[in-house]
Motif scaffolding. Structure first.
Motif, PDB file in Angstrom:
ATOM      1  N   UNK A 128       0.849  -1.196   0.000  1.00 17.46           N
ATOM      2  CA  UNK A 128       0.000   0.000   0.000  1.00 17.46           C
ATOM      3  C   UNK A 128       0.884   1.246   0.000  1.00 17.46           C
ATOM      4  N   UNK A 129       0.629   2.130  -0.940  1.00 22.09           N
ATOM      5  CA  UNK A 129       1.362   3.395  -1.003  1.00 22.09           C
ATOM      6  C   UNK A 129       0.917   4.275   0.171  1.00 22.09           C
ATOM      7  N   UNK A 130       1.867   4.794   0.936  1.00 19.77           N
ATOM      8  CA  UNK A 130       1.518   5.528   2.150  1.00 19.77           C
ATOM      9  C   UNK A 130       2.464   6.712   2.347  1.00 19.77           C
ATOM     10  N   UNK A 131       2.394   7.306   3.521  1.00 21.25           N
ATOM     11  CA  UNK A 131       3.264   8.451   3.850  1.00 21.25           C
ATOM     12  C   UNK A 131       4.570   7.952   4.462  1.00 21.25           C
ATOM     13  N   UNK A 132       5.535   8.842   4.519  1.00 21.87           N
ATOM     14  CA  UNK A 132       6.842   8.495   5.092  1.00 21.87           C
ATOM     15  C   UNK A 132       6.698   8.061   6.544  1.00 21.87           C
ATOM     16  N   UNK A 162       5.929   2.609   1.434  1.00 27.74           N
ATOM     17  CA  UNK A 162       4.966   1.509   1.347  1.00 27.74           C
ATOM     18  C   UNK A 162       4.727   0.895   2.716  1.00 27.74           C
ATOM     19  N   UNK A 163       3.505   0.389   2.903  1.00 21.61           N
ATOM     20  CA  UNK A 163       3.186  -0.376   4.095  1.00 21.61           C
ATOM     21  C   UNK A 163       2.436  -1.629   3.673  1.00 21.61           C
ATOM     22  N   UNK A 164       2.138  -2.502   4.632  1.00 24.24           N
ATOM     23  CA  UNK A 164       1.444  -3.756   4.333  1.00 24.24           C
ATOM     24  C   UNK A 164       0.891  -4.332   5.625  1.00 24.24           C
ATOM     25  N   UNK A 165      -0.067  -5.233   5.469  1.00 22.59           N
ATOM     26  CA  UNK A 165      -0.658  -5.946   6.604  1.00 22.59           C
ATOM     27  C   UNK A 165       0.253  -7.116   6.951  1.00 22.59           C
ATOM     28  N   UNK A 166       0.751  -7.154   8.183  1.00 19.54           N
ATOM     29  CA  UNK A 166       1.674  -8.219   8.589  1.00 19.54           C
ATOM     30  C   UNK A 166       1.059  -9.608   8.433  1.00 19.54           C
TER      31      UNK A 166
END
Length: 344
Positions: A267-271, A320-324
């Protein structure tokens, strides 16, 4: 319909082993897909079932009958090849009827079977045409019809869509799925295209170098791959793999050497919220979604599947982030682990 049982199947050419100690059960009425990279043994396995290749050792059973030494014509199987292999001087009707005439099937029965198959495949209007007057998709349907009229116990498909363009592949794939539902037949299908495998199969057999890596439903293989090979082969674009030594992954259990994250789960996210960051090397704008190719540093590159249109430019910073819960974990041998990372 028929059950198939492959027990301790080996296939060798001189000293070269192609299939090694393979065991597999295919249930009556099941749509089973063999998938894997070129040279993995999937077509050889199909040809052994058809009787076109000898089995070096092991047993092949169809409906409780061992058929290792049974000639192809008496096994109750019908095969559809990658090439249409139609007789150019014969009409569609005669191409479909040829095998029945060779077996001296009565004329009324031939007409019933050919017309019935033509109706199922929606090629009744083409029965008097020669193959040269048909499109590629129509020719492939004739080839499938030639198999249907034999009323086999098992249908075998050897990469039947490879010669079709993209649009026809999708259309014919849907027709094959409908055919399976209509006939309730046992079907075994070989492809190197994992999209075909995912969309057609009741169960998929993932082959690698003559061995079965995993057998399961499409979603089982997608959600719970047994190892890194299956994880990387099933899914498009393929899964990203990141060594746990990478600077972005601050801690991981000792037995986890790599994590896997599918592009669609990034997922595109903030810093401030980012779990991964890198630089955009290239982006493919596909309208409904975009594929972003990102350099994380330390020789690690990943792909992110981003929803909708993206205004991102080459060289942009990517956070980027993601669901663990959607992260996969692998040990040093590439085997999937059930551990959860301490920080993801």
């Amino acid at each position: 319909m028929a059950d198939l049982l492959l027990t301790n199947i080996h296939k060798s050419y001189d000293k070269t082993e192609v299939i090694a100690n393979l065991n597999l059960t295919i249930k009556s009425g099941e749509f089973m897909v063999f998938v894997g990279p070129s040279g993995c043994g999937k077509s050889t396995l199909l040809r052994m079932i058809a009787g076109l290749e000898d089995i070096s050792s092991g047993t092949l059973t169809i409906n409780d009958e061992i058929v290792n030494d049974v000639v192809p014509a008496e096994r109750g199987v019908a095969m559809v090849f990658q090439s249409y292999a139609l007789y150019p001087h014969m009409t569609v009707f005669d191409n479909m009827a040829f095998g029945l005439r060779q077996s001296k099937t009565p004329k009324p029965e031939i007409e019933r079977r050919v017309n019935g198959a033509a109706s199922i495949l929606q090629i009744t209007d083409y029965l008097k045409r020669l193959p040269k007057h048909l499109s590629g998709g129509q020719r492939q349907r004739v080839a499938i019809g030639r198999a249907i009229v034999r009323d086999p116990k098992v249908f075998l498909f050897d990469e039947p869509l490879s010669n079709l363009d993209a649009a026809l592949r999708v259309q014919t794939r849907i027709e094959i799925a409908k055919l399976h539902n209509d006939l309730d037949a046992t079907m075994i299908y070989v492809t190197h295209d994992q999209v075909e495998a995912m969309t057609l199969a009741d169960r998929i057999v993932v082959l690698n170098a003559g061995h079965i890596e995993q057998v399961g439903s499409p979603l089982e293989l997608y959600n719970s791959p047994a190892n890194k090979f299956v994880a990387g082969f099933i899914g498009s674009p393929k899964m990203n793999f990141i060594p746990t030594t990478h600077k972005a992954l601050t801690s991981a259990p000792d037995n986890v050497t790599e994590i896997g994250i599918r592009p669609e789960h990034l997922i595109h996210t903030t810093k401030a919220k980012a779990k991964l960051n890198g630089r955009l090397r290239h982006i493919e704008q596909l309208g409904e979604y975009a594929l972003a190719y990102i350099d994380l540093g330390n020789d690690v590159e990943i792909t992110a599947k981003l929803e909708g249109e993206s205004g991102l430019q080459h060289g942009a910073d990517m956070y980027l982030t993601f669901d663990a819960k959607k992260v996969h974990h692998f040990d040093s041998n590439g085997v999937t682990l059930s551990t959860t990372m301490a920080s993801a």
